[in-house]
Motif scaffolding. Structure first.
Motif, mmCIF file in Angstrom:
data_model
loop_
_atom_site.group_PDB
_atom_site.id
_atom_site.type_symbol
_atom_site.label_atom_id
_atom_site.label_comp_id
_atom_site.label_asym_id
_atom_site.label_seq_id
_atom_site.Cartn_x
_atom_site.Cartn_y
_atom_site.Cartn_z
ATOM 1 N N VAL A 51 0.848 -1.184 0.000
ATOM 2 C CA VAL A 51 0.000 0.000 0.000
ATOM 3 C C VAL A 51 0.888 1.239 0.000
ATOM 4 C CG1 VAL A 51 -1.859 -1.181 1.231
ATOM 5 C CG2 VAL A 51 -0.184 0.132 2.523
ATOM 6 N N THR A 52 0.379 2.305 -0.614
ATOM 7 C CA THR A 52 1.113 3.568 -0.700
ATOM 8 C C THR A 52 0.162 4.732 -0.504
ATOM 9 O OG1 THR A 52 2.620 2.585 -2.335
ATOM 10 C CG2 THR A 52 2.643 4.969 -2.121
ATOM 11 N N PRO A 53 0.427 5.647 0.430
ATOM 12 C CA PRO A 53 1.494 5.621 1.432
ATOM 13 C C PRO A 53 1.173 4.625 2.536
ATOM 14 C CG PRO A 53 0.084 7.502 1.820
ATOM 15 C CD PRO A 53 -0.406 6.855 0.554
ATOM 16 N N THR A 54 2.143 4.383 3.416
ATOM 17 C CA THR A 54 1.950 3.409 4.486
ATOM 18 C C THR A 54 1.542 4.051 5.810
ATOM 19 O OG1 THR A 54 4.324 3.494 4.987
ATOM 20 C CG2 THR A 54 3.574 1.767 3.470
ATOM 21 N N PHE A 55 1.328 5.367 5.806
ATOM 22 C CA PHE A 55 0.846 6.019 7.029
ATOM 23 C C PHE A 55 0.073 7.276 6.644
ATOM 24 C CE2 PHE A 55 4.807 8.125 6.113
ATOM 25 C CZ PHE A 55 4.638 9.439 6.521
ATOM 26 N N GLY A 56 -0.759 7.743 7.570
ATOM 27 C CA GLY A 56 -1.554 8.932 7.309
ATOM 28 C C GLY A 56 -2.723 9.024 8.268
ATOM 29 N N GLU A 57 -3.662 9.893 7.930
ATOM 30 C CA GLU A 57 -4.826 10.134 8.779
ATOM 31 C C GLU A 57 -6.094 9.612 8.110
ATOM 32 O OE1 GLU A 57 -4.431 11.291 11.729
ATOM 33 O OE2 GLU A 57 -2.372 12.038 11.586
ATOM 34 N N GLY A 102 -3.660 3.066 15.454
ATOM 35 C CA GLY A 102 -2.576 2.098 15.493
ATOM 36 C C GLY A 102 -2.093 1.670 14.121
ATOM 37 N N VAL A 103 -1.424 0.521 14.092
ATOM 38 C CA VAL A 103 -0.905 -0.059 12.853
ATOM 39 C C VAL A 103 -1.793 -1.238 12.479
ATOM 40 C CG1 VAL A 103 1.063 -1.145 11.715
ATOM 41 C CG2 VAL A 103 1.451 0.646 13.428
ATOM 42 N N VAL A 104 -2.343 -1.212 11.277
ATOM 43 C CA VAL A 104 -3.295 -2.241 10.854
ATOM 44 C C VAL A 104 -2.881 -2.831 9.515
ATOM 45 C CG1 VAL A 104 -5.192 -1.098 12.069
ATOM 46 C CG2 VAL A 104 -4.783 -0.577 9.658
ATOM 47 N N HIS A 105 -3.416 -4.016 9.230
ATOM 48 C CA HIS A 105 -3.216 -4.637 7.928
ATOM 49 C C HIS A 105 -4.363 -4.253 7.000
ATOM 50 C CE1 HIS A 105 0.261 -7.187 8.735
ATOM 51 N NE2 HIS A 105 -0.253 -7.440 9.924
ATOM 52 N N VAL A 106 -4.024 -3.896 5.772
ATOM 53 C CA VAL A 106 -5.028 -3.601 4.756
ATOM 54 C C VAL A 106 -5.272 -4.880 3.971
ATOM 55 C CG1 VAL A 106 -5.597 -2.201 2.738
ATOM 56 C CG2 VAL A 106 -4.244 -1.212 4.609
ATOM 57 N N ARG A 107 -6.538 -5.313 3.923
ATOM 58 C CA ARG A 107 -6.857 -6.585 3.273
ATOM 59 C C ARG A 107 -8.048 -6.407 2.340
ATOM 60 N NH1 ARG A 107 -6.609 -11.072 8.035
ATOM 61 N NH2 ARG A 107 -6.289 -12.462 6.256
ATOM 62 N N VAL A 108 -8.082 -7.212 1.295
ATOM 63 C CA VAL A 108 -9.128 -7.140 0.279
ATOM 64 C C VAL A 108 -9.890 -8.458 0.268
ATOM 65 C CG1 VAL A 108 -9.591 -6.915 -2.191
ATOM 66 C CG2 VAL A 108 -7.817 -5.502 -1.124
ATOM 67 N N ALA A 119 3.429 -7.859 5.293
ATOM 68 C CA ALA A 119 4.159 -6.774 5.950
ATOM 69 C C ALA A 119 4.040 -5.457 5.200
ATOM 70 C CB ALA A 119 5.626 -7.162 6.104
ATOM 71 N N MET A 120 4.162 -5.478 3.856
ATOM 72 C CA MET A 120 4.098 -4.249 3.071
ATOM 73 C C MET A 120 2.668 -3.763 2.876
ATOM 74 S SD MET A 120 7.155 -3.177 2.503
ATOM 75 C CE MET A 120 6.945 -1.973 1.179
ATOM 76 N N GLY A 121 1.709 -4.499 3.422
ATOM 77 C CA GLY A 121 0.318 -4.087 3.355
ATOM 78 C C GLY A 121 -0.170 -3.453 4.646
ATOM 79 N N GLN A 122 0.751 -2.998 5.489
ATOM 80 C CA GLN A 122 0.378 -2.351 6.743
ATOM 81 C C GLN A 122 0.164 -0.845 6.550
ATOM 82 O OE1 GLN A 122 2.559 -4.113 10.440
ATOM 83 N NE2 GLN A 122 4.009 -4.235 8.751
ATOM 84 N N PHE A 123 -0.706 -0.277 7.397
ATOM 85 C CA PHE A 123 -0.948 1.172 7.390
ATOM 86 C C PHE A 123 -0.932 1.658 8.836
ATOM 87 C CE2 PHE A 123 -3.601 4.938 7.672
ATOM 88 C CZ PHE A 123 -3.123 5.713 6.628
#
Length: 216
Positions: A51-57, A102-108, A119-123
């Protein structure tokens, strides 16, 4: 029909528990069995690669890359469903970040299943970006080899460990790249995980961060 009955995940060949378990999963997958008997492939469940970006609001726009996306795909950020998403293609989704912490996994998820957590699917809500190692190059070498480490969440002052040995030469290149020299080990013919630590956060281990020592 394929009569060799041999199939191997070529990126999971090191003598580690993680590679063994990954190889078992690959060799027992439905797609592997179908390929061995020459049967046509069936559609696969979605997979998130990054996911891109990996952090935000909450409310920020995030691009989700992967495979197997379909028009009925739904997106979750941890336990929270994403009400606003656009299926750009079978490999790309644009989504608005729902409320969360917090830090979460993005899933489809679609009718074929739910993508596994990667790991690279975290936000990370509010940041900083999750510390993740997605690739190392080269993947093997002698003590003192300069290794380029790719991933996310890197910062000045990061430390790099090859198994439990810290590298004494680390150079910060960018938030997605860092270099380090391979330190000596008691056994200089083994495969180890490379981890990056930023503050109190250390990257999780995976087959993508493995480095194989070939001696001194």
């Amino acid at each position: 029909m394929n009569t060799s009955y041999t199939s191997l995940a070529k990126n999971l060949v090191n003598k580690t528990t993680q590679d063994f378990l990954g190889q078992v999963a690959f060799q027992h997958a439905n797609s592997t069995y179908l390929d061995l008997v020459g049967a046509p492939a069936v559609p696969s469940a979605p997979v998130v690669t990054d996911v891109t970006p990996t952090f935000g609001e909450p409310g920020a726009t995030v691009t989700i890359n992967g495979t197997g996306f379909s028009k009925d795909s739904m997106v979750d950020f941890g336990h929270f469903a994403c009400p606003t998403r656009n299926i750009d293609s079978d490999s790309r989704i644009t989504a608005k970040v729902p409320n969360g912490t917090g830090v979460v996994h993005v899933r489809v998820t679609n009718t074929l299943g739910t993508s596994p957590a990667v790991a690279m699917g975290q936000f990370a809500y509010g940041g900083p970006a999750p510390v993740v190692v997605s690739a190392v190059s080269p993947t093997s070498g002698k003590v003192g080899t300069l290794v380029t480490i790719s991933g996310s969440g890197f910062a000045n002052g990061a430390t790099v460990h090859f198994k439990d040995k810290a590298s004494d030469s680390v150079k910060f290149v960018s938030t997605g790249q860092i270099t380090a020299t391979a330190p000596g080990q008691l056994d200089d013919h083994q495969t180890v995980n490379i981890t990056v630590t930023v503050g109190k956060a250390t990257s999780p281990t995976s087959p993508a961060d493995e480095f194989t020592y070939t001696g001194r």
